[in-house]
Design a protein around this motif. Structure first.
Motif, PDB file in Angstrom:
ATOM      1  N   ALA A 157       9.912  -8.592 -10.837  1.00  0.00           N
ATOM      2  CA  ALA A 157      10.794  -7.927 -11.800  1.00  0.00           C
ATOM      3  C   ALA A 157      10.358  -6.477 -12.028  1.00  0.00           C
ATOM      4  CB  ALA A 157      10.778  -8.681 -13.119  1.00  0.00           C
ATOM      5  N   PRO A 158      11.305  -5.576 -12.270  1.00  0.00           N
ATOM      6  CA  PRO A 158      10.967  -4.173 -12.521  1.00  0.00           C
ATOM      7  C   PRO A 158       9.937  -3.982 -13.630  1.00  0.00           C
ATOM      8  CG  PRO A 158      13.339  -4.398 -12.249  1.00  0.00           C
ATOM      9  CD  PRO A 158      12.760  -5.788 -12.282  1.00  0.00           C
ATOM     10  N   LEU A 159      10.007  -4.786 -14.669  1.00  0.00           N
ATOM     11  CA  LEU A 159       9.078  -4.659 -15.793  1.00  0.00           C
ATOM     12  C   LEU A 159       7.640  -5.015 -15.422  1.00  0.00           C
ATOM     13  CD1 LEU A 159      11.267  -6.099 -18.696  1.00  0.00           C
ATOM     14  CD2 LEU A 159      10.710  -3.710 -18.233  1.00  0.00           C
ATOM     15  N   ASP A 160       7.442  -5.609 -14.255  1.00  0.00           N
ATOM     16  CA  ASP A 160       6.103  -6.000 -13.814  1.00  0.00           C
ATOM     17  C   ASP A 160       5.284  -4.836 -13.267  1.00  0.00           C
ATOM     18  OD1 ASP A 160       6.480  -8.620 -14.589  1.00  0.00           O
ATOM     19  OD2 ASP A 160       7.163  -9.282 -12.613  1.00  0.00           O
ATOM     20  N   GLY A 161       5.885  -3.638 -13.232  1.00  0.00           N
ATOM     21  CA  GLY A 161       5.109  -2.487 -12.786  1.00  0.00           C
ATOM     22  C   GLY A 161       5.790  -1.589 -11.773  1.00  0.00           C
ATOM     23  N   VAL A 162       7.117  -1.476 -11.856  1.00  0.00           N
ATOM     24  CA  VAL A 162       7.850  -0.566 -10.978  1.00  0.00           C
ATOM     25  C   VAL A 162       8.028   0.767 -11.697  1.00  0.00           C
ATOM     26  CG1 VAL A 162      10.011  -0.125  -9.752  1.00  0.00           C
ATOM     27  CG2 VAL A 162       9.067  -2.437  -9.811  1.00  0.00           C
ATOM     28  N   LYS A 163       7.656   1.850 -11.021  1.00  0.00           N
ATOM     29  CA  LYS A 163       7.801   3.186 -11.593  1.00  0.00           C
ATOM     30  C   LYS A 163       9.004   3.930 -11.008  1.00  0.00           C
ATOM     31  CE  LYS A 163       2.870   3.838 -12.333  1.00  0.00           C
ATOM     32  NZ  LYS A 163       1.735   4.733 -12.059  1.00  0.00           N
ATOM     33  N   ASN A 164       9.399   3.541  -9.792  1.00  0.00           N
ATOM     34  CA  ASN A 164      10.497   4.208  -9.107  1.00  0.00           C
ATOM     35  C   ASN A 164      11.083   3.265  -8.069  1.00  0.00           C
ATOM     36  OD1 ASN A 164      12.250   6.278  -8.366  1.00  0.00           O
ATOM     37  ND2 ASN A 164      10.632   7.818  -8.373  1.00  0.00           N
ATOM     38  N   ILE A 165      12.183   3.656  -7.475  1.00  0.00           N
ATOM     39  CA  ILE A 165      12.856   2.854  -6.452  1.00  0.00           C
ATOM     40  C   ILE A 165      12.160   3.072  -5.106  1.00  0.00           C
ATOM     41  CG2 ILE A 165      15.031   2.494  -5.235  1.00  0.00           C
ATOM     42  CD1 ILE A 165      16.358   3.893  -7.696  1.00  0.00           C
ATOM     43  N   VAL A 208       1.910  -5.716  -7.786  1.00  0.00           N
ATOM     44  CA  VAL A 208       1.476  -6.456  -6.592  1.00  0.00           C
ATOM     45  C   VAL A 208       0.916  -7.814  -7.009  1.00  0.00           C
ATOM     46  CG1 VAL A 208      -0.056  -6.449  -4.588  1.00  0.00           C
ATOM     47  CG2 VAL A 208       1.005  -4.313  -5.344  1.00  0.00           C
ATOM     48  N   GLN A 209       0.128  -7.850  -8.078  1.00  0.00           N
ATOM     49  CA  GLN A 209      -0.431  -9.113  -8.544  1.00  0.00           C
ATOM     50  C   GLN A 209       0.671 -10.083  -8.966  1.00  0.00           C
ATOM     51  OE1 GLN A 209      -3.723 -10.056  -8.229  1.00  0.00           O
ATOM     52  NE2 GLN A 209      -2.681 -12.001  -8.595  1.00  0.00           N
ATOM     53  N   LYS A 210       1.713  -9.579  -9.612  1.00  0.00           N
ATOM     54  CA  LYS A 210       2.848 -10.440  -9.999  1.00  0.00           C
ATOM     55  C   LYS A 210       3.531 -11.009  -8.760  1.00  0.00           C
ATOM     56  CE  LYS A 210       2.923 -10.163 -14.513  1.00  0.00           C
ATOM     57  NZ  LYS A 210       2.823 -11.291 -15.405  1.00  0.00           N
ATOM     58  N   VAL A 211       3.659 -10.185  -7.723  1.00  0.00           N
ATOM     59  CA  VAL A 211       4.245 -10.657  -6.460  1.00  0.00           C
ATOM     60  C   VAL A 211       3.357 -11.746  -5.856  1.00  0.00           C
ATOM     61  CG1 VAL A 211       4.858  -9.998  -4.094  1.00  0.00           C
ATOM     62  CG2 VAL A 211       5.458  -8.478  -6.003  1.00  0.00           C
ATOM     63  N   LEU A 212       2.045 -11.506  -5.852  1.00  0.00           N
ATOM     64  CA  LEU A 212       1.107 -12.470  -5.279  1.00  0.00           C
ATOM     65  C   LEU A 212       1.094 -13.793  -6.049  1.00  0.00           C
ATOM     66  CD1 LEU A 212      -1.867 -10.082  -4.474  1.00  0.00           C
ATOM     67  CD2 LEU A 212      -0.366 -11.210  -2.822  1.00  0.00           C
ATOM     68  N   ASP A 213       1.440 -13.756  -7.319  1.00  0.00           N
ATOM     69  CA  ASP A 213       1.457 -14.965  -8.151  1.00  0.00           C
ATOM     70  C   ASP A 213       2.688 -15.842  -7.901  1.00  0.00           C
ATOM     71  OD1 ASP A 213      -0.925 -14.185  -9.307  1.00  0.00           O
ATOM     72  OD2 ASP A 213       0.008 -13.398 -11.129  1.00  0.00           O
ATOM     73  N   ARG A 218       0.795  -1.242   0.000  1.00  0.00           N
ATOM     74  CA  ARG A 218       0.000   0.000   0.000  1.00  0.00           C
ATOM     75  C   ARG A 218       0.823   1.285   0.000  1.00  0.00           C
ATOM     76  NH1 ARG A 218      -4.298  -2.016   4.226  1.00  0.00           N
ATOM     77  NH2 ARG A 218      -5.337  -3.538   2.898  1.00  0.00           N
ATOM     78  N   PRO A 219       1.831   1.409   0.861  1.00  0.00           N
ATOM     79  CA  PRO A 219       2.607   2.668   0.832  1.00  0.00           C
ATOM     80  C   PRO A 219       3.289   2.902  -0.512  1.00  0.00           C
ATOM     81  CG  PRO A 219       3.112   1.422   2.821  1.00  0.00           C
ATOM     82  CD  PRO A 219       2.274   0.534   1.942  1.00  0.00           C
ATOM     83  N   LEU A 220       3.720   1.829  -1.161  1.00  0.00           N
ATOM     84  CA  LEU A 220       4.394   1.959  -2.457  1.00  0.00           C
ATOM     85  C   LEU A 220       3.402   2.325  -3.557  1.00  0.00           C
ATOM     86  CD1 LEU A 220       6.809  -1.087  -2.139  1.00  0.00           C
ATOM     87  CD2 LEU A 220       7.328   1.322  -1.758  1.00  0.00           C
ATOM     88  N   ILE A 221       2.208   1.803  -3.477  1.00  0.00           N
ATOM     89  CA  ILE A 221       1.162   2.173  -4.440  1.00  0.00           C
ATOM     90  C   ILE A 221       0.747   3.624  -4.211  1.00  0.00           C
ATOM     91  CG2 ILE A 221      -1.254   1.804  -5.089  1.00  0.00           C
ATOM     92  CD1 ILE A 221      -0.747  -1.213  -4.652  1.00  0.00           C
ATOM     93  N   ASP A 222       0.541   3.979  -2.935  1.00  0.00           N
ATOM     94  CA  ASP A 222       0.122   5.348  -2.587  1.00  0.00           C
ATOM     95  C   ASP A 222       1.121   6.397  -3.048  1.00  0.00           C
ATOM     96  OD1 ASP A 222      -2.126   4.239  -1.450  1.00  0.00           O
ATOM     97  OD2 ASP A 222      -1.447   4.506   0.632  1.00  0.00           O
ATOM     98  N   LYS A 223       2.405   6.048  -3.047  1.00  0.00           N
ATOM     99  CA  LYS A 223       3.444   6.993  -3.473  1.00  0.00           C
ATOM    100  C   LYS A 223       3.782   6.842  -4.958  1.00  0.00           C
ATOM    101  CE  LYS A 223       5.567   7.651   1.038  1.00  0.00           C
ATOM    102  NZ  LYS A 223       5.079   8.974   1.261  1.00  0.00           N
ATOM    103  N   ASN A 224       2.978   6.051  -5.667  1.00  0.00           N
ATOM    104  CA  ASN A 224       3.138   5.858  -7.106  1.00  0.00           C
ATOM    105  C   ASN A 224       4.497   5.250  -7.475  1.00  0.00           C
ATOM    106  OD1 ASN A 224       1.829   5.931  -9.585  1.00  0.00           O
ATOM    107  ND2 ASN A 224       2.812   7.863 -10.159  1.00  0.00           N
ATOM    108  N   ILE A 225       4.993   4.352  -6.614  1.00  0.00           N
ATOM    109  CA  ILE A 225       6.267   3.668  -6.843  1.00  0.00           C
ATOM    110  C   ILE A 225       6.044   2.363  -7.600  1.00  0.00           C
ATOM    111  CG2 ILE A 225       8.190   2.507  -5.666  1.00  0.00           C
ATOM    112  CD1 ILE A 225       7.986   4.764  -3.536  1.00  0.00           C
ATOM    113  N   ILE A 226       4.944   1.685  -7.288  1.00  0.00           N
ATOM    114  CA  ILE A 226       4.584   0.450  -7.978  1.00  0.00           C
ATOM    115  C   ILE A 226       3.122   0.524  -8.421  1.00  0.00           C
ATOM    116  CG2 ILE A 226       6.262  -1.009  -6.776  1.00  0.00           C
ATOM    117  CD1 ILE A 226       3.925  -2.019  -5.001  1.00  0.00           C
ATOM    118  N   THR A 227       2.773  -0.381  -9.341  1.00  0.00           N
ATOM    119  CA  THR A 227       1.391  -0.472  -9.810  1.00  0.00           C
ATOM    120  C   THR A 227       0.701  -1.663  -9.142  1.00  0.00           C
ATOM    121  OG1 THR A 227       1.983  -1.929 -11.634  1.00  0.00           O
ATOM    122  CG2 THR A 227       2.062   0.466 -12.059  1.00  0.00           C
ATOM    123  N   LYS A 228      -0.606  -1.703  -9.270  1.00  0.00           N
ATOM    124  CA  LYS A 228      -1.356  -2.852  -8.752  1.00  0.00           C
ATOM    125  C   LYS A 228      -0.987  -4.126  -9.504  1.00  0.00           C
ATOM    126  CE  LYS A 228      -5.104  -0.215  -6.825  1.00  0.00           C
ATOM    127  NZ  LYS A 228      -6.536   0.040  -6.738  1.00  0.00           N
TER     128      LYS A 228
END
Length: 135
Positions: free
Chosen positions: A55-63, A32-37, A19-29
């Motif tokens: 993996a970064p390509l799964d929806g990472v926007k920032n560090i 999170v789904q890729k992590v859950l899989d 949640r904090p990473l989504i709220d700060k626009n660091i990752i996408t939902k």
């Protein structure tokens, strides 16, 4: 930074930790789904510690990295007895940032004082510890 979190299932823990990473626009939902899989057991890096990531390509926007301390351990798998209390949700944009964050993480998770700080439940104390240690 989330302290004294109540969660019983790994899926719930990962969603809360993200949640904090989504709220700060660091990752996408979708990240999170890729992590859950993935296999949650693979995230256990030491007794009581999990490092959920994909993996970064799964929806990472920032560090970024979130730190979540559970009130009670959660069953994540069987590695190191499978019980996890500390979750470090990781988001990196490439291999070099990945290694840099892991280096910082190793510095803090090898210090018993860090975990005492987390267990205190005092956010400002944890933040001050991190500033002192990682500066």
């Amino acid at each position: 930074l989330q302290l004294n979190v109540n969660a019983n299932l790994p899926k719930e823990v990962i969603e809360i930790a993200s949640r904090p990473l989504i709220d700060k626009n660091i990752i996408t939902k979708s990240y999170v789904q890729k992590v859950l899989d993935r296999d949650y057991n693979d995230f256990i890096i030491a007794p009581g510690i999990a490092l959920p990531h994909s993996a970064p390509l799964d929806g990472v926007k920032n560090i970024g990295m979130s730190i979540t301390c559970l009130k009670y351990p959660c069953e994540f798998g069987d590695k190191f007895d499978g019980k996890v209390k500390y979750i470090f949700m990781l988001a990196t944009i490439d291999n070099s940032t990945h290694l840099g964050i892991l280096e910082d993480l190793m510095q803090i998770i090898t210090d018993k004082n860090f975990f005492l700080c987390l267990q205190s439940g005092n956010k400002s104390e944890v933040i001050e510890y991190l500033k002192r240690t990682l500066s």
